[in-house]
Design an enzyme around this catalytic site. Structure first.
Site, short mmCIF file in Angstrom:
data_model
loop_
_atom_site.label_atom_id
_atom_site.label_comp_id
_atom_site.label_asym_id
_atom_site.label_seq_id
_atom_site.Cartn_x
_atom_site.Cartn_y
_atom_site.Cartn_z
N TYR A 312 0.86 -1.19 0.00
CA TYR A 312 0.00 0.00 0.00
C TYR A 312 0.90 1.24 0.00
O TYR A 312 1.77 1.40 0.84
CB TYR A 312 -0.88 -0.04 1.24
CG TYR A 312 -2.03 0.94 1.31
CD1 TYR A 312 -2.16 2.01 0.43
CD2 TYR A 312 -3.02 0.80 2.28
CE1 TYR A 312 -3.22 2.89 0.51
CE2 TYR A 312 -4.09 1.68 2.37
CZ TYR A 312 -4.18 2.73 1.50
OH TYR A 312 -5.25 3.61 1.57
N CYS A 313 0.67 2.13 -0.98
CA CYS A 313 1.37 3.42 -1.05
C CYS A 313 2.89 3.21 -1.10
O CYS A 313 3.39 2.50 -1.96
CB CYS A 313 0.94 4.31 0.12
SG CYS A 313 1.51 6.02 0.02
#
Length: 579
Positions: A312-313
């Site tokens: 994530y990210c």
């Protein structure tokens, strides 16, 4: 209008109108001089374009005052409507209170502000012949200035605040002052009631055990809720610039709980918030001694060939680097599939966040990181600035001027629960990726002496982007498709960087766009994509099952703490609670 009859202001005099004109002109000059200094030369304008903008501004400004006076000024019963298509005719949540249009004086303030904002924005856009990055910075600075100067942000020009002040005898301002002083003490703007939540009780509460702890991370294994689970386990890498429980909020919003209920063996990395002992950590550590270490730990524990991985990210960016490193070592089969939540690898169009990356800002980061780590509150403030209207000024009005009680909101509680970042890693990440964009240049970055080349990644990938993402714009996320050699499913979710990801099926919110066949460009994808209402999570789990549907009974090491790695403590562990 009756509720405002006691706060009737006077019609501005000619001298006051001239004063406001001078203020606008001085503000405009300051911004243009700042931008000129940044470029090292005078800002080039097309004289004809500027003349048209100034003529339009003067014409609309005179028309506004003429409508105001023709309608009887302060004494009219109905507001002077803005012409259709003008800035003042657009909907704006800051001016939702009926008094902004029903009360003559506030209607005039509103329309004047919107007209001036539009003028300054158009003037910034008229600057030509400079570096696109400098132009984007000028546009961002202009937007921030006009948002900050909105009349809704000031007590005496906000009708709702004036009414609340009269009704409460000023108690709202006293309460607002208490809120402001408390925020100053903790060095952070509050968005919600922090006492309403407790990590491990009503957020980050999915049952599980911490089964491994290193100086960098804790590994959580969640309790299965099904008799059988998919043979290939799921390993989740959240970003270490935030607490991991964005993926494990309340049970009805928890992606972790939902994944467990789908019959997956779910593991998650909880990163340690940086302190002085982590001052020398670099990206290599998060790749080799973070992600690869966790991958090998789960594989060895369960005796499986590979794992499904989610990044994530920033952890998704790192997952791409991890896959490139494994591929270079001939170990790419350790990961059966890779899912990227709003992650970037090519930072050539990284959005407004990239505007904060220059020598001056990097020097400031170094100065703020003198203890060996960057206080997470600085990063939180940066992200808030990207959406200042919603994440700063909205709360200034509600918390400080109206003195409202903080609403309990788990997502905002998480947003304010900051983590610290290792100083050396943070500076290198900003320079090598955001500024220099080295990750997409084959061999430009090495990890533990091995050059990285994203083109060697053949792992099947699921790439999710958010349509309204202001941190990882869809145009930037899409670029990962062109750098991987394996099959890629790209999916565009409604909403942004957080709500676009955290969208449980039961909520029935938003939508997503997908294509049955890969598309060569983002424009082709958008033209061919089919819209599906609701959450994209079911699409993802079907994609995961398409990479091996074999199930195994839940026994032995499939139960947290029952295998070779014993339970160290209950989830969510101590790292997520450290401050």
């Amino acid at each position: 209008m009756d509720r405002l009859e006691n706060i009737e202001p006077h019609i501005p005099t000619l001298e006051e109108m001239q004063q406001w004109t001078q203020v606008v002109g001085r503000a405009q000059q300051l911004m243009l001089e700042q931008a000129a200094g940044a470029t090292g030369r005078h800002l080039p304008f097309d004289p004809q374009t500027v003349a048209q903008i100034q003529s339009s501004f003067a014409h609309e400004g005179m028309a506004l005052w003429q409508r105001f006076l023709d309608a009887g000024g302060m004494f009219r019963d109905q507001p002077a409507p803005a012409p259709e298509g003008s800035p003042a005719a657009r909907k704006d949540r800051r001016f939702a209170d009926p008094a902004w249009t029903k009360h003559p004086f506030y209607d005039l303030i509103r329309q004047s502000y919107l007209l001036t904002s539009d003028y300054l924005t158009r003037l910034a856009d008229a600057v030509d012949g400079i570096d696109p990055r400098q132009k984007a910075r000028l546009r961002f600075a202009t937007s921030g200035f006009v948002d900050a100067m909105a009349p809704s942000n000031f007590a005496f020009t906000n009708p709702a605040v004036m009414e609340k002040t009269l009704q409460s005898g000023g108690e709202n301002l006293v309460k607002g002052l208490q809120h402001m002083l408390a925020d100053l003490e903790k060095g952070q703007l509050s968005h919600t009631d922090g006492t309403a939540f407790e990590v491990g009780r009503n957020i980050a509460a999915t049952p599980g055990k911490v089964i491994r702890e290193t100086p960098l991370y804790q590994l959580i294994h969640y309790e299965p809720t099904t008799d059988k689970v998919l043979e290939t386990p799921l390993l989740i890498f959240p970003p270490w610039i935030n607490r991991f429980y964005i993926l494990d909020l309340s049970p009805e919003k928890s992606f972790v709980q939902w994944a467990v209920d789908q019959g997956l063996s779910v593991f998650l990395v909880s990163w340690k918030s940086a302190d002085a002992s982590m001052k020398d950590l670099i990206w290599d550590d998060y790749i080799q001694r973070g992600q690869i270490d966790a991958i090998d730990t789960v594989r060895d524990l369960l005796g499986v060939k590979n794992v499904h991985a989610i990044g994530y990210c920033v952890a998704g960016t790192t997952l791409a680097a991890t896959l490139a490193l494994l591929a270079a070592r001939g170990e790419g089969d350790k990961v059966a599939s890779a899912t990227f939540f709003t992650a970037q690898v090519d930072f050539s169009e990284a959005g407004d966040l990239s505007l904060f990356i220059d020598d001056e800002q990097l020097a400031l980061v170094e100065q703020l990181s003198s203890g060996g780590y960057l206080d997470g509150r600085y990063m939180a403030a940066t992200f808030n600035m990207l959406r200042g209207r919603d994440l700063i000024w909205n709360y200034v009005v509600n918390n400080y001027l109206l003195g409202q009680d903080y609403p309990p909101f788990d997502l905002l509680y998480w947003n304010g629960d900051t983590t610290n970042l290792p100083a050396r890693w943070h500076k290198e990440y900003l320079t090598r990726l955001y500024r220099d964009n080295l990750l997409v240049q084959p061999g430009a970055i090495s990890v533990d002496g091995t050059p990285l080349d994203l083109r060697r990644i053949e792992t099947p990938a699921y790439v999710q982007a958010g349509r309204e993402d202001h941190i990882a714009p869809v145009e930037s996320v899409w670029k990962i498709v062109g750098h991987l050699s394996g099959p890629v499913r790209f999916l565009l979710a409604g909403s942004g960087h957080i709500a676009g990801v955290i969208n449980p099926p039961a909520a029935g919110k938003y939508q997503y766009w997908s294509c049955a066949q890969p598309q060569p460009t983002l424009d082709d994808f958008l033209a061919a994509a089919t819209e599906t209402r609701g959450s994209w999570w079911p699409d993802w789990i079907e994609w995961i099952r398409g990479h091996g549907e074999k199930n195994v009974p839940v026994r032995g090491a499939r139960k947290p703490g029952k295998g070779r790695l014993k339970a160290l403590e209950d989830a969510p562990g101590t790292y997520v609670k450290s401050r």
